[in-house]
Design a protein around this motif. Sequence first.
Motif: not given
Length: 444
Positions: A184-203
């Motif tokens: 995102a800092k470089l300017g790309f459009h970025v999508t992160v696919h998160m599993s159910k294990d991921a912590k809410e604060w990281k999302k």
Amino acid sequence: MEQIIAGKTVTEWENAFPLMSRIMDTKEVFWENPNVVATADLPEDKEVTMEDILEAEALFTRFAPFIRRVFPETEMTQGQIESPFKHVSHMKQMLEDTFSGTVPGDIWLKCDNELAIAGSIKARGGFYEILAYAEKLAIDNGMLLQEDNYEKLANDAFQSFFSNYSIAVGSTGNLGLSIGIISAKLGFHVTVHMSKDAKEWKKSLLRKHGVVVEEHEGDFSEAVDQGRNQCQRTSNCYFVDDEDSRHLFLGYAVAALRLKRQIQANHLSVNEQHPLVVYLPCGVGGGPSGVAFGLKKIFGDNVYCYFAEPTHSPSVLLGLMTGRFHEIAVQDFGIDNLTAADGLAVGRPSRYALDKVKHIVNGVYTIDDHMLYRLLYLLHEAEGIKLEPSALAGMYGPKQWMNKAEPPFGLEAHHVVWATGGNLVPEQDMESYIQYGKQCMEDK
């Protein structure tokens, strides 16, 4: 009729590997790799050489002016992304007092939890892969020369250029943070696919950086599949494949060069009598494998590398022990892949990573979630250091050798525990981890 797993029934797997029953029962185990080969006898790896690792470090150096400009927190390190190396003598004493034994050697903490910007080991591999991709795009399109000052990449012209491209990745959390923030800092459009294990604060943190977060009910492997599929349907999309990436591997391997300098700065001797024994928390296997590969290139037979996994997610252990690598998943053996160590909640290991270290990693041990929290509390009490639960898997390593008369590496080892993440954990969440760890200590 019994289920067939990679050509064998469960009973046949149990008969072939005595530890299998305990692994299936999610009990803690310690497996020593019988396939380790002396450095002199290792087959030559022409795909990843020492020159490749040095070039990867050179790329980080080229991007340092850009990093310094867009991430002010790197001003003190002049844009270099590196973590401290700390002697944790109080923690050694705490381990010995708590578990009634003696650790044969001293204990050091490689604090990748303090890596700038992304706060975890994933900043190494994740940043390297995105920076290498950005550099290639800019050079191929006549916008950049390697001799340039890369601070120019922070200008609007580059932001506009990179906005024509997309990045996608599947993650349990920390790799997603790394990829998302730098892309995102470089300017790309970025999508992160998160599993159910991921912590809410990281999302939430990713979304604050302008990253699109797609949530999935499945585990890590499903998140990776979803990210891969999205990229295949999107023009100008680059997929970061945590299961099969040479670039991630190279970025992680750079850590070995940095650690060597820190060892020298601390005047530590590394030789047959004073080897390094390194403990690396392990999810899909890419990070620890890259680090282990680099360390072997530098220290040869004077370094011993052990991977650490949750008892409920022993995917790399199963892959290495059976020799079937990614063909086997923990779920095949009735293991649920549910753990508080979200960054390590991986059911199927990386084929690429395991193939690279099958003759290098000295062993794998598993650790129960309850013990992760106990160690989290102990480290905070002893050293005032705060790590997320998954990062404590390595701290269980030195305990494995307590009261053993002859550890395989001798009695004067330098134990290096790799602290893989924790600095970005919200204070409220961290406090709850510490309090739960205290409760686990009281409950035993």
